[in-house]
Design a protein around this motif. Structure first.
Motif, short mmCIF file in Angstrom:
data_model
loop_
_atom_site.label_atom_id
_atom_site.label_comp_id
_atom_site.label_asym_id
_atom_site.label_seq_id
_atom_site.Cartn_x
_atom_site.Cartn_y
_atom_site.Cartn_z
N GLN A 113 0.84 -1.20 0.00
CA GLN A 113 0.00 0.00 0.00
C GLN A 113 0.87 1.25 0.00
N ILE A 114 0.46 2.22 -0.77
CA ILE A 114 1.20 3.49 -0.79
C ILE A 114 0.92 4.22 0.51
N GLN A 115 1.96 4.54 1.21
CA GLN A 115 1.84 5.28 2.45
C GLN A 115 2.52 6.64 2.26
N ALA A 116 1.76 7.67 2.49
CA ALA A 116 2.30 9.03 2.37
C ALA A 116 2.50 9.59 3.76
N SER A 117 3.67 10.16 4.00
CA SER A 117 3.99 10.72 5.30
C SER A 117 4.49 12.15 5.13
N LEU B 225 11.69 35.61 8.16
CA LEU B 225 12.16 35.89 6.79
C LEU B 225 11.99 34.70 5.85
N THR B 226 11.76 33.51 6.39
CA THR B 226 11.66 32.33 5.52
C THR B 226 10.40 31.56 5.85
N GLN B 227 9.87 30.86 4.84
CA GLN B 227 8.71 30.02 5.05
C GLN B 227 9.12 28.68 5.66
N ALA B 228 8.14 28.01 6.24
CA ALA B 228 8.36 26.65 6.73
C ALA B 228 8.57 25.71 5.54
N THR B 229 9.25 24.61 5.78
CA THR B 229 9.41 23.60 4.74
C THR B 229 8.81 22.29 5.23
N LEU B 230 8.19 21.57 4.31
CA LEU B 230 7.61 20.27 4.59
C LEU B 230 8.32 19.22 3.74
N THR B 231 8.44 18.03 4.28
CA THR B 231 8.98 16.91 3.51
C THR B 231 7.90 15.86 3.37
N LEU B 232 7.56 15.56 2.14
CA LEU B 232 6.59 14.53 1.82
C LEU B 232 7.34 13.30 1.32
N SER B 233 7.10 12.19 1.95
CA SER B 233 7.76 10.95 1.54
C SER B 233 6.69 9.88 1.30
N ALA B 234 7.06 8.89 0.53
CA ALA B 234 6.11 7.81 0.21
C ALA B 234 6.85 6.49 0.17
N SER B 235 6.12 5.46 0.49
CA SER B 235 6.61 4.10 0.37
C SER B 235 5.48 3.23 -0.17
N GLY B 236 5.85 2.06 -0.65
CA GLY B 236 4.85 1.17 -1.23
C GLY B 236 4.56 1.54 -2.67
N GLY B 237 3.65 0.80 -3.27
CA GLY B 237 3.31 1.06 -4.66
C GLY B 237 4.52 0.87 -5.56
N THR B 238 4.51 1.61 -6.67
CA THR B 238 5.59 1.52 -7.66
C THR B 238 6.03 2.93 -8.00
N GLY B 239 7.28 3.27 -7.59
CA GLY B 239 7.78 4.60 -7.86
C GLY B 239 8.10 4.80 -9.34
N VAL C 16 1.82 30.00 5.60
CA VAL C 16 0.91 29.62 6.68
C VAL C 16 -0.31 28.93 6.10
N GLY C 17 -0.76 27.85 6.75
CA GLY C 17 -1.93 27.13 6.28
C GLY C 17 -1.90 25.69 6.74
N ALA C 18 -2.94 24.94 6.34
CA ALA C 18 -3.04 23.51 6.67
C ALA C 18 -2.76 22.71 5.39
N TYR C 19 -1.98 21.63 5.53
CA TYR C 19 -1.53 20.90 4.35
C TYR C 19 -1.68 19.39 4.56
N GLU C 20 -2.16 18.73 3.52
CA GLU C 20 -2.17 17.28 3.42
C GLU C 20 -2.12 16.94 1.93
N TYR C 21 -1.57 15.79 1.61
CA TYR C 21 -1.32 15.50 0.19
C TYR C 21 -1.69 14.05 -0.14
N TYR C 22 -2.07 13.89 -1.41
CA TYR C 22 -2.27 12.57 -2.00
C TYR C 22 -1.04 12.24 -2.85
N VAL C 23 -0.67 10.96 -2.84
CA VAL C 23 0.48 10.51 -3.62
C VAL C 23 0.00 9.46 -4.62
N GLN C 24 0.47 9.60 -5.86
CA GLN C 24 0.11 8.65 -6.92
C GLN C 24 1.39 8.01 -7.45
#
Length: 574
Positions: free
Chosen positions: A262-266, A276-290, A317-325
């Motif tokens: 199963q594709i797991q997005a974290s 002076l700088t924005q926040a940074t997010l790291t999106l990672s995925a496992s499973g599925g086929t890269g 600033v804001g709320a974030y969540e993502y889908y991975v394909q």
């Protein structure tokens, strides 16, 4: 002449020569011959010698038909007689057809042979021999037979027997090819695989039924069905059972359909925002086929980017969540949500309660700066109004002590967040507290009439005074009198607690000692002459001296500065 009768017996089986007839002679006794002629007058038997000692005479080996029989006496008068006889026969030959009417099946015990007889004399009896034996009976159906070769004998009413042989053959085992359309689903959780059964042989040869069994991850069955195709399959281990009306069953080898993990997005916050700088997010995925693509909505309109294992990006600033394909178009469940809250504004509050100097010229001002918001980890700097750093004592962050009078501002840094306070002033009294004083020693040895007068000025407000040994008791008076000789401390303190300590000494003179100057006494020569005299020498006390004779109240005669000897003259005796 002789006479005779014929009593025929038909043939046993159509076309055979088992027919017979009896010749029963009367009106004669003795030897004779008989001869049989067919309907064409052709002799078919005889002449045959016979004797009435055996009467009737049985003629055998006759085929079916109409015959004439001539007997002739072999003794005088050699008379003969003729009679007819008909040898009957079935209209048709006795036949039997034995058929396999049900297969032995794969259980090898359900075979059935059905025998159908025709012709002959009717009223049939059936017998089974071979791999199994069943005695004659009127039942022409033989059931529950195993594979083997069987002979069915049918016997008609005339005893004619016909046979047919049947071989019951066990069906060949069913064999089939079971093929999945894929052994790896495109996406975790897909249910679009199919398993198809082809090349089915054996068993009944047709009318197969198909049953799908799921072995894992759960157990279930689908069917039986006439279609050899099973669709809508998810990941699992399956086998297919093919069966028919012959109870033949084929079970395929296990077929495993796998699925990608199963594709797991974290989503994790890689760095926090600063001013002076924005926040940074790291999106990672496992499973599925890269490799993977990602979007903030499940329709992937738009695609925000792609990555192999992870990607890092800046966000406001804001709320974030993502889908991975993944590369197969499989979509993960939505990642965890991370909210980037607005960074609290960096503010700076000053406590100026003690931002004063009580004593002019002192460095006792205190300013307490308290920052809030920003990124924490505050660094405080004291500056002048031009922004130049002023070295200052700061034993605790934000607490500036030992400050002299002046105008300042506080600058605070919180990471890259900066702010500066409004200028503020530390004041001091306009004039320093001063306390000139005048000390008056005691006048005489042993006296307590010393005093001090303190002429304090400057400072702030009312000035109070305390003198030892009661330095904790303050008075408004600046004059302290009736002081005994000794050392004293005086505290001079204004309303703000600014104070001075004065140290002084009340001195006392040494005791006054009067001595008669040796040989200075001159007696009065004659009473009344008033020519007596003497001299004294004075030490101690506090010069200059004044002297009076015979009276403490005077009059006193003052001596010259430095004078210690005084002469008394014109004295009467006394």
């Amino acid at each position: 002449p002789p006479s005779f009768t014929t009593i025929p017996t038909g043939v046993t089986c159509f076309g055979d020569n088992s027919g017979t007839f009896d010749i029963n002679v009367s009106g004669y006794s003795g030897a004779y011959t008989y001869e049989v002629f067919n309907s064409l007058g052709t002799s078919v038997l005889g002449p045959v010698s016979a004797n009435t000692t055996t009467n009737p005479e049985t003629v055998t080996g006759m085929q079916a038909g109409s015959y004439s029989v001539v007997i002739t006496e072999t003794a005088s008068p050699f008379c003969n007689a003729t009679n007819s006889v008909i040898i009957s026969s079935p209209t048709e030959p006795l036949t039997v057809v034995a058929l396999e009417t049900s297969n032995v099946t794969c259980t090898d015990n359900l075979g059935t042979i059905t025998a159908i007889a025709s012709g002959g004399w009717g009223t049939y009896q059936f017998e089974l021999t071979g791999a199994a034996t069943v005695a004659y009976s009127s039942n022409g159906t033989f059931e529950n037979l195993s594979a083997g070769t069987y002979t069915v004998n049918v016997m008609d009413a005339g005893g004619c027997i016909a046979s047919d042989t049947v071989t019951l053959i066990a069906p060949t085992p069913i064999n089939a090819t079971v093929t999945p359309n894929t052994t790896l689903l495109s996406c975790f959780g897909d249910t679009n695989a199919t398993i198809t059964v082809t090349n089915v042989t054996g068993g009944q040869g047709s009318n197969y039924l198909y049953t799908l069994h799921m072995i894992s991850p759960t157990t279930s069955s689908s069917g039986p069905q006439s279609s050899p195709v099973f669709g809508g399959l998810g990941a699992g281990t399956y086998n297919v059972e093919v069966s028919d009306a012959f109870s033949c069953i084929f079970t395929s080898a296990d077929v495993t359909i796998n699925e990608p993990t199963q594709i797991q997005a974290s989503l994790v916050k890689e760095t926090s925002q600063t001013c002076l700088t924005q926040a940074t997010l790291t999106l990672s995925a496992s499973g599925g086929t890269g490799p993977y693509t990602y979007s903030d909505n499940i329709t992937f309109t738009p695609v925000l980017g792609s990555f192999t294992t992870s990607t890092t990006f800046s966000v406001p600033v804001g709320a974030y969540e993502y889908y991975v394909q993944d590369a197969n178009g499989c979509i993960s469940i939505v990642s965890n949500e991370i909210t980037i809250d607005p960074l609290p504004t960096l503010t700076l509050n000053l406590s100026l309660t003690n931002a004063t100097v009580n004593c002019a010229g002192d460095s006792t001002g205190v300013v307490v700066a308290t920052a809030q918001g920003g990124l924490g980890n505050y660094i405080y700097t004291l500056q002048d109004t031009l922004g130049n750093t002023i070295p200052a004592t700061q034993n605790s962050p934000g607490i500036f002590t030992e400050l002299p009078a002046g105008t300042y501002q506080v600058h605070v840094e919180s990471g890259d967040c900066l702010t500066t306070s409004a200028p503020f002033t530390i004041s001091e009294p306009s004039a320093p507290l001063i306390a000139p004083f005048t000390v008056t020693d005691v006048t005489c040895y042993g006296a307590n009439d010393g005093s001090v007068v303190i002429n304090a000025s400057g400072g702030t407000g009312l000035i109070m005074y305390a003198i030892s040994p009661q330095l904790n008791q303050f008075f408004e008076t600046n004059v302290f009198e009736d002081l005994a000789p000794g050392n004293y401390d005086v505290i001079v303190q204004d309303e703000l607690g600014c104070y001075l300590i004065i140290n002084f000494t009340i001195n006392e003179p040494s005791p006054i000692i009067i001595s008669i100057v040796p040989s200075s006494i001159i007696p009065e020569v004659c009473e009344g002459d008033m020519d007596g005299e003497f001299s004294i020498d004075i030490s101690g006390g506090t010069p200059p001296y004044s002297v009076s004779i015979d009276s403490y109240t005077g009059p006193y005669t003052s001596g010259a500065p430095g004078q210690t000897q005084f002469d008394f003259i014109g004295l009467g005796g006394g």
